[in-house]
Design a protein around this motif. Structure first.
Motif, PDB file in Angstrom:
ATOM      1  N   ASP B 600       0.859  -1.181   0.000  1.00  0.00           N
ATOM      2  CA  ASP B 600       0.000   0.000   0.000  1.00  0.00           C
ATOM      3  C   ASP B 600       0.899   1.236   0.000  1.00  0.00           C
ATOM      4  OD1 ASP B 600      -2.567   1.049   0.044  1.00  0.00           O
ATOM      5  OD2 ASP B 600      -2.433   1.438   2.201  1.00  0.00           O
ATOM      6  N   PHE B 635      -3.720   6.330  -2.676  1.00  0.00           N
ATOM      7  CA  PHE B 635      -2.802   5.191  -2.509  1.00  0.00           C
ATOM      8  C   PHE B 635      -2.933   4.237  -3.694  1.00  0.00           C
ATOM      9  CE2 PHE B 635      -2.724   6.756   1.727  1.00  0.00           C
ATOM     10  CZ  PHE B 635      -1.602   6.218   2.358  1.00  0.00           C
ATOM     11  N   ALA B 752      -5.877   2.075  -4.832  1.00  0.00           N
ATOM     12  CA  ALA B 752      -6.144   1.027  -3.838  1.00  0.00           C
ATOM     13  C   ALA B 752      -7.047   1.618  -2.766  1.00  0.00           C
ATOM     14  CB  ALA B 752      -4.846   0.538  -3.222  1.00  0.00           C
ATOM     15  N   SER B 753      -8.202   0.998  -2.564  1.00  0.00           N
ATOM     16  CA  SER B 753      -9.096   1.518  -1.528  1.00  0.00           C
ATOM     17  C   SER B 753      -8.569   1.118  -0.156  1.00  0.00           C
ATOM     18  CB  SER B 753     -10.502   0.973  -1.731  1.00  0.00           C
ATOM     19  OG  SER B 753     -10.475  -0.422  -1.580  1.00  0.00           O
ATOM     20  N   GLU B 754      -9.116   1.768   0.860  1.00  0.00           N
ATOM     21  CA  GLU B 754      -8.655   1.513   2.230  1.00  0.00           C
ATOM     22  C   GLU B 754      -8.798   0.021   2.573  1.00  0.00           C
ATOM     23  OE1 GLU B 754      -8.121   4.458   4.648  1.00  0.00           O
ATOM     24  OE2 GLU B 754      -6.908   2.916   5.577  1.00  0.00           O
ATOM     25  N   ALA B 757      -6.294  -2.424   1.072  1.00  0.00           N
ATOM     26  CA  ALA B 757      -4.921  -2.217   1.552  1.00  0.00           C
ATOM     27  C   ALA B 757      -4.599  -3.151   2.708  1.00  0.00           C
ATOM     28  CB  ALA B 757      -4.740  -0.775   1.989  1.00  0.00           C
TER      29      ALA B 757
END
Lengths: 241, 758
Positions: B600, B635, B752-754, B757
């Motif tokens: 991440d 991210f 990249a979503s939370e 990650a």
């Protein structure tokens, strides 16, 4: 800045081990310019023999050496010496995994070859500064363009106050105190947030990113943040020589 | 329809038909006759003894010849009573209906004689249907006699049958019109102070009982004429129940009875039998109709259930057993005064055995026919049905075909196990629980023991190294989850065996004809050699990388303090470039064979890091690099080394082609496309742009160009590297010239979503 090391620290004994004679000479020169004493070895075996009977304040180690490689030497030092000197690992290996492996194995810092002489000097001094640090607390400190007021928790840059949150200030302070030293993510989280578990991993990245933008930590301003992927961060001083 | 379902339907049908048949039989005279035969057979074993306290006074042929033709004058009876009275009988029943007054005045005499007797009973008779449209006619003794007698009781015989088997103790000629006790019931009560018999009290008026007959002629009998003309000892009569009735054949009061012992039985003797039965409580009660129905149908269903479990031979035996049990129960019940007619139940059982046998054979035959022609049609084997033309009947032919089908399957199984054992790799077939049902000997070799009945997880316990054990078990556990989707490739898992070799485990589900998941086939492939080659290759790449970098590092280090600054910088720059190319080459080789494993990464920071790395070069060319994050800290999932080098190549390229004193602007942006977000890194320089000719193949590998003016010079591998990395990250790279000069290089990466990650 070039003579900063000896002014602050007095002279230190530095052991350098590398199988390339050019590299050992290059490093020895840098060390000596900083006012320290350098001893050079061409392989790990010779270094360990010397470490048994001699005391050094810092060891600069090549990873890939005949005889005994860098990681084996660090392991040997941990197991054999009562007070192992700090180690800077220096190597041509650049992969993220290699760097974090070396640092996790016990190296105090890591330099990828070839590196600029000024950078190497700064890194050596950073390590030596830490090992002999008296821990004196100054309420105000100046680092190049930046002035930190630890009472008011403010940073001024070229005389202009930069607005930082409490956490951001602490982070900036931590980096400036430990400039040219590689700090692990865990170390930073423990120091600033007093935790390593409950913190979302992105929180640290985003705080560092904000400090970096707000203080405009770019080589133009004499500093840069260096990310050691998979391990941590380092605030590097840039010598605009 | 499956064989099971078909048999179930047939079974139910047979049960239903047999039940209906039994209901019908219960109401059919034919079965009654059959039941009667059975009853006679059973009852003949336990006939009661005649009651010694009953005396029959017979109006026999001799009496007729001595006294005169019937009807006799009434004074004759009066005389008889005169004779009886001093002997003190318990009761006297005159089974002669005197319904009309006589002309000779004998009535008065008889009336007086009757009135003199302390206990004398007269009969009455109902004739149904009655004359002139009445429901019944009552045939009563004449009024005077009736009043003189103790009581009048009915003497109707039950004539449902030609044979007198049954009697009603109570007669109700028209439902509810009145209850007339039987003459014998009244006599019985003379000995119980008027209390009704059990048989009378316990049943509804009109219920019929079966009369248990004593052997014919076993009751004490005296001829009427003897009693009148001679002096009979009083002991013969004292305290007896005297029944006076006609026995002479010509008088017509004789009836067929069961086991008639060679003749008809006079009405008087029938009554004597009834009285005897009353006294000993020996009447036989027929079971009520609902109970009879249940008792008749129940054995059929019990037997049908037995058929489901038993082989045809045992089914036959159990049918016979059921017949015996029914007959025996019927006899035992009779012994206790209860009559269960077994005919209907027996008829049901006689029917269902052959019926079931037929239907079952038919169903199995049809099934075999269908299945065999299915096998035939599927073409897996040689034609089956036509193979044994000489077999005598259809079932015989089917059996022969089945036999050869089984032979084929045996051959097939043999073939499969031969193929299995010749496979080069260990392989096991497991059922849904993971138990091994088939495996080749390589599995046994591998574990060094028998695999019989072992579970696939136990095999894993033995083979797999502790480090990989959990992952392999997870893979095995996933078998059931994946089975729902037969399209699932199931993937594979790679693990190290305990003795050091490397295996790949694969699985494919076994699906039946009917789409059911029966189990799985596990294959183990020894890829030690391949794994070894991979390791060696990786080592070569490592060495290559190191050995190519090391001398360059040495060159740069040794330049220190030598030559003039400009020359030193030129040499150093080229040494670094060589190093970077070598690294690019090694990295590209490695990326081609390793799986993507991203971290991440805060994209803007990575770009800043790279820009800071290149600051010395930019400084040298007096180029300013500005990085601006407009993505609000986006991210990406990235391999930081590779992505850094890719962006480094782009920025390096931009610096190289920027005029001195110009700016390079780098912007990170977020682009929303539906639910998916992409991040872009746009690197804009103010150089001369890219030539239109080279633009389409700018990123192709090893595109070289000699022309100094052209943009791609020296970036052949560098830009190909960028594209390789972009694609590896699920993104893209493109370049375009801006209208007012300069080029944009746009690297696009998925955000990249939370959640992804963590």
């Amino acid at each position: 800045m070039a003579l900063q090391g000896s002014e602050v620290l007095g002279f230190m004994r530095v052991a350098i081990a590398d199988d390339e004679i050019d590299v050992t000479q290059f490093l020895a020169k840098i060390v000596e310019e900083q006012g320290h004493v350098a001893a050079t070895f061409s392989d790990g075996q010779m270094l360990t023999q010397a470490l048994v009977r001699d005391t050094f304040d810092l060891v600069i180690l090549d990873w890939m050496m005949p005889g005994k490689d860098g990681l084996a030497t660090i392991k040997w030092m941990d197991e054999t010496l009562t007070e192992a000197p700090p180690v800077i690992m220096m190597t041509n290996r650049t992969a993220k995994q290699d760097i974090s492996d070396a640092l996790n194995a016990g190296a105090d810092d890591y330099i990828t070859k070839p590196e600029d002489r000024n950078v190497i000097a700064a890194r050596i001094n950073a390590i030596l500064r830490r090992t002999s640090s008296s821990g004196a607390f100054e309420t105000k400190a100046t680092y190049g363009k930046y002035e930190l007021d630890r009472i008011d928790q403010t940073v001024t840059m070229d005389g202009k106050t930069v607005s930082l949150t409490a956490k951001e200030f602490e982070l900036a302070d931590l980096f400036f105190r430990n400039r040219d030293r590689t700090l692990s993510r865990n170390y930073i989280m423990e120091t600033i947030w007093r935790t390593t578990v409950s913190l979302a991993t992105r929180t640290l990245d985003m705080h560092i990113s904000r400090v970096r933008s707000k203080l405009d930590l770019t080589p133009d301003n004499g500093f840069r943040i260096f990310t050691v992927f998979g391990y941590g961060y380092r605030l590097e001083t840039i010598d605009k020589g | 329809m499956s064989l099971r379902l078909r048999l179930a339907v047939e079974w139910l049908l047979i049960g239903g038909i047999a039940s209906l048949l039994v209901i019908f039989a219960l109401n059919w005279r034919g079965i009654d006759d059959f039941d009667n035969i059975i009853y006679d057979q059973i009852a003949s074993f336990g006939r009661p003894d005649a009651d010694p306290d009953i005396l029959i006074v017979a109006i026999d042929d001799r009496s007729l010849s001595e006294i005169g033709k019937w009807p006799w004058p009434r004074n004759i009876h009066a005389e008889l009573f005169e004779k009886l009275k001093p002997a003190n009988p318990n009761s006297v029943a005159l089974d002669v209906i005197i319904s009309e007054p006589s002309a000779d005045g004998g009535d008065e005499l008889l009336t007086d004689a009757i009135a003199n007797m302390p206990s004398i009973f007269l009969p009455l008779h109902f004739i149904t249907p009655g004359s002139d449209g009445r429901d019944y006619d009552t045939q009563l003794p004449i009024e005077k006699l009736r009043q003189a007698a103790t009581a009048t009781g009915h003497v109707n015989l039950s004539d449902r049958d030609d044979v007198i088997r049954r009697a009603s103790l109570c007669f109700d000629p028209q439902n509810g019109s009145g209850k007339w006790p039987h003459l014998m019931e009244l006599i019985y009560r003379t000995r119980t102070k008027g209390k009704a018999s059990r048989a009378f009290a316990d049943s509804k008026c009109g219920s019929e009982f079966i009369v248990p007959y004593a052997k014919r002629g076993s009751f004490a009998t005296i001829s009427y004429t003897d009693l009148v003309s001679t002096n009979v000892p009083p002991d013969l009569i004292r305290n007896k129940d005297v029944i006076i009735g006609a026995t002479a054949t010509g008088l017509g009061d004789s009836h067929p009875v069961p086991f008639a012992d060679g003749g008809l039985m006079p009405g008087a003797e029938i009554m004597a039998n009834m009285l005897s039965a009353l006294k000993s409580d020996g009447f036989i009660r027929p079971l009520g109709e609902p109970i009879t129905l249940v008792m008749s149908i129940l054995p059929i269903w019990l037997l049908l259930f037995a058929f489901l479990r038993f082989s045809p031979k045992r089914a036959l035996l159990s049918s016979i057993a059921f017949i015996l049990v029914i007959l025996v129960s019927s006899a035992v019940a009779l012994n206790y005064g209860i009559w269960f007619p077994p005919g209907a139940a027996l008829a049901g059982i006689f029917i269902i055995y052959p019926l079931w046998g037929w239907r079952r054979l038919q169903a199995v035959s049809d099934f075999m026919d269908r299945e065999l022609s299915n096998i035939d049609a599927s073409g897996d084997m040689a034609p089956l049905l036509h193979k044994e033309p000489r077999a005598n009947d259809i079932v015989g032919r089917q059996s022969a075909a089945l036999g050869s089908a089984i032979d084929h399957i045996r051959d097939l199984r043999r073939f499969v196990s031969d193929v299995l054992s010749d496979l080069p790799d260990p392989m096991a077939v497991v059922d849904r629980k993971g138990t091994i049902i088939l495996s080749n000997n390589l599995v046994e070799e591998r574990i060094g023991g028998k695999v019989d009945g072992m579970n696939i997880t136990e095999i894993a316990d033995i083979i797999v190294t502790p480090a990989h054990h959990a992952a392999v078990l997870d893979y095995i556990d996933a078998a059931d989850a994946n089975s729902a989707d037969t399209e699932d490739e199931n993937g594979f898992i790679r693990f190290n065996a305990q003795e050091g070799s490397t295996f790949v485990m694969r699985r494919s589900p076994v699906i039946s004809d009917k789409e059911r998941h029966l189990g799985d086939i596990y294959y183990l492939t020894d890829i030690s050699a391949l794994a070894e080659a991979e390791t060696q290759r990786e080592e070569v790449l490592q060495l290559l990388s190191h050995d190519m970098r090391a001398p360059q590092s040495a060159i740069i280090a040794s330049l220190e303090g030598k030559l003039d600054t400009a020359a030193r910088k030129r040499i150093e720059r080229n040494a670094r470039r060589t190093m970077r190319l070598a690294q690019d080459f090694v990295d590209m080789a490695r990326m081609a064979e390793t799986e993507f494993a991203g971290d991440d990464i805060l994209l803007a920071d990575l770009v800043r890091d790279v820009a800071d790395n290149l600051w010395p070069l930019a400084e040298e060319r007096q180029v300013k690099i500005h990085v601006e994050d407009r993505s609000n800290s986006g991210f990406v999932l990235a391999e930081p080394d590779a992505l850094s080098r890719a962006i480094s190549n782009l920025i390096d390229n931009a610096i190289k082609f920027s005029p001195e004193g110009s700016n390079i602007d780098i912007a990170i942006r977020r682009i929303e496309i539906g639910r998916q977000c992409d991040l872009t890194v746009t690197i804009s320089d103010n150089g001369s742009g890219i030539s239109e000719e080279i633009l389409p193949r700018l990123f192709s590998r090893f595109s070289t160009d000699d022309n100094e003016k052209r943009r791609a010079k020296g970036a052949g591998l560098g830009l190909a590297y960028v594209e390789t990395v972009a694609v590896r990250h699920g993104g893209s790279i493109r370049a375009e010239n801006r209208k007012n000069g300069g080029a944009d290089f746009i690297l696009m990466l998925p955000e990249a979503s939370e959640e992804t990650a963590d």
